[in-house]
Design a protein around this motif. Structure first.
Motif, short mmCIF file in Angstrom:
data_model
loop_
_atom_site.label_atom_id
_atom_site.label_comp_id
_atom_site.label_asym_id
_atom_site.label_seq_id
_atom_site.Cartn_x
_atom_site.Cartn_y
_atom_site.Cartn_z
N LEU A 81 -10.41 5.70 -6.42
CA LEU A 81 -9.92 5.64 -5.06
C LEU A 81 -10.62 4.48 -4.36
CD1 LEU A 81 -9.45 8.44 -2.49
CD2 LEU A 81 -11.02 6.61 -1.96
N ILE A 82 -9.85 3.68 -3.62
CA ILE A 82 -10.44 2.61 -2.83
C ILE A 82 -10.06 2.87 -1.38
CG2 ILE A 82 -10.47 0.13 -2.35
CD1 ILE A 82 -9.71 -0.27 -5.35
N TYR A 83 -11.06 2.97 -0.51
CA TYR A 83 -10.82 3.20 0.91
C TYR A 83 -11.16 1.94 1.68
CZ TYR A 83 -11.35 4.98 5.67
OH TYR A 83 -11.25 5.16 7.03
N ASP A 84 -10.18 1.40 2.39
CA ASP A 84 -10.36 0.23 3.25
C ASP A 84 -10.70 0.76 4.63
OD1 ASP A 84 -9.93 -1.88 5.12
OD2 ASP A 84 -8.60 -2.89 3.71
N ALA A 85 -11.98 0.65 5.03
CA ALA A 85 -12.44 1.21 6.30
C ALA A 85 -11.81 0.52 7.50
CB ALA A 85 -13.97 1.13 6.38
N LEU A 86 -11.46 -0.74 7.37
CA LEU A 86 -10.88 -1.48 8.48
C LEU A 86 -9.44 -1.04 8.75
CD1 LEU A 86 -12.30 -5.01 7.58
CD2 LEU A 86 -13.30 -3.28 9.09
N LYS A 87 -8.65 -0.82 7.68
CA LYS A 87 -7.25 -0.40 7.81
C LYS A 87 -7.10 1.12 7.85
CE LYS A 87 -5.16 -4.16 5.10
NZ LYS A 87 -4.41 -4.39 3.87
N GLN A 88 -8.16 1.86 7.54
CA GLN A 88 -8.12 3.32 7.36
C GLN A 88 -7.03 3.68 6.35
OE1 GLN A 88 -8.23 5.94 10.68
NE2 GLN A 88 -9.70 4.73 11.80
N GLU A 89 -7.10 3.00 5.20
CA GLU A 89 -6.08 3.16 4.17
C GLU A 89 -6.74 3.52 2.83
OE1 GLU A 89 -2.42 0.43 4.03
OE2 GLU A 89 -3.73 -0.34 2.46
N TYR A 90 -6.18 4.54 2.18
CA TYR A 90 -6.66 4.99 0.88
C TYR A 90 -5.72 4.50 -0.20
CZ TYR A 90 -9.53 8.35 3.48
OH TYR A 90 -10.43 8.94 4.32
N ARG A 91 -6.27 3.91 -1.27
CA ARG A 91 -5.49 3.56 -2.47
C ARG A 91 -5.98 4.46 -3.59
NH1 ARG A 91 -6.05 -2.01 -4.43
NH2 ARG A 91 -4.33 -1.45 -5.79
N LEU A 92 -5.15 5.37 -4.03
CA LEU A 92 -5.49 6.26 -5.13
C LEU A 92 -4.89 5.65 -6.39
CD1 LEU A 92 -5.16 8.01 -2.45
CD2 LEU A 92 -5.14 9.93 -4.00
N LEU A 93 -5.72 5.48 -7.41
CA LEU A 93 -5.29 4.80 -8.62
C LEU A 93 -5.48 5.70 -9.84
CD1 LEU A 93 -7.11 1.52 -7.65
CD2 LEU A 93 -4.65 1.84 -7.62
N GLN A 94 -4.52 5.71 -10.73
CA GLN A 94 -4.54 6.42 -12.00
C GLN A 94 -4.54 7.94 -11.80
OE1 GLN A 94 -8.03 4.44 -12.67
NE2 GLN A 94 -7.13 2.66 -13.64
#
Length: 159
Positions: A81-94
């Motif tokens: 999981l990658i969380y972009d704190a500036l965009k408040q966006e989560y990228r869940l991978l695999q």
């Protein structure tokens, strides 16, 4: 004035590297921010020059529980999981899965992008693993009836 949210982190090991602007947290990682929680085997926190977190990368047995700004409660898991704190966006991978708590709504895919602020989810499937959506049609039909009733009420109120 709103209360400042604190970030609570517990783990077996913390390794800070000021030159690389990273903190590596390993072993039984548990992160809590407000009502949101995240657990993983390893988390890397990337910071800016002022030591403010800009991005979090969680790796291995990632589980999360969060509350969107529109009041929904969401739980899920993925391998990364990658969380972009500036965009408040989560990228869940695999092997990503997101479920709305208390509803049948569920999304599965190889990559899910979830916006905490805007409440949207983008889903990508893999070569042998198509994206899967499961929605409660009753909820969708109730929402459509509400929209039709609002539209009808507006038309009735016009002179």
């Amino acid at each position: 004035m709103p209360l400042k949210e604190t970030l609570e982190v517990t783990a077996d090991k913390f390794l800070a590297n000021d030159q690389k602007k990273t903190t590596i947290i390993q072993g039984n990682v548990h992160i809590k921010k407000g009502k949101d929680t995240l657990t993983a085997n390893k988390v890397i926190i990337y910071t800016n020059n002022k030591r403010k977190p800009t991005k979090y990368e969680a790796i291995g047995d990632v589980h999360f529980h969060l509350f969107t700004e529109d009041g929904r409660e969401v739980k899920g898991h993925s391998d990364r999981l990658i969380y972009d704190a500036l965009k408040q966006e989560y990228r869940l991978l695999q092997n990503a899965v997101v479920n709305e708590v208390g509803k049948v709504n569920s999304v599965k895919g190889e990559e899910i992008i979830l916006s905490k602020e805007h409440g949207y989810a983008d889903v990508l499937g893999g070569k042998d693993k198509p994206a899967t959506f499961i929605f409660d049609m009753e909820d969708i039909q109730k929402e459509q009836k509400k929209q039709k009733a609002k539209k009808h009420a507006k038309q009735q109120s016009k002179p």
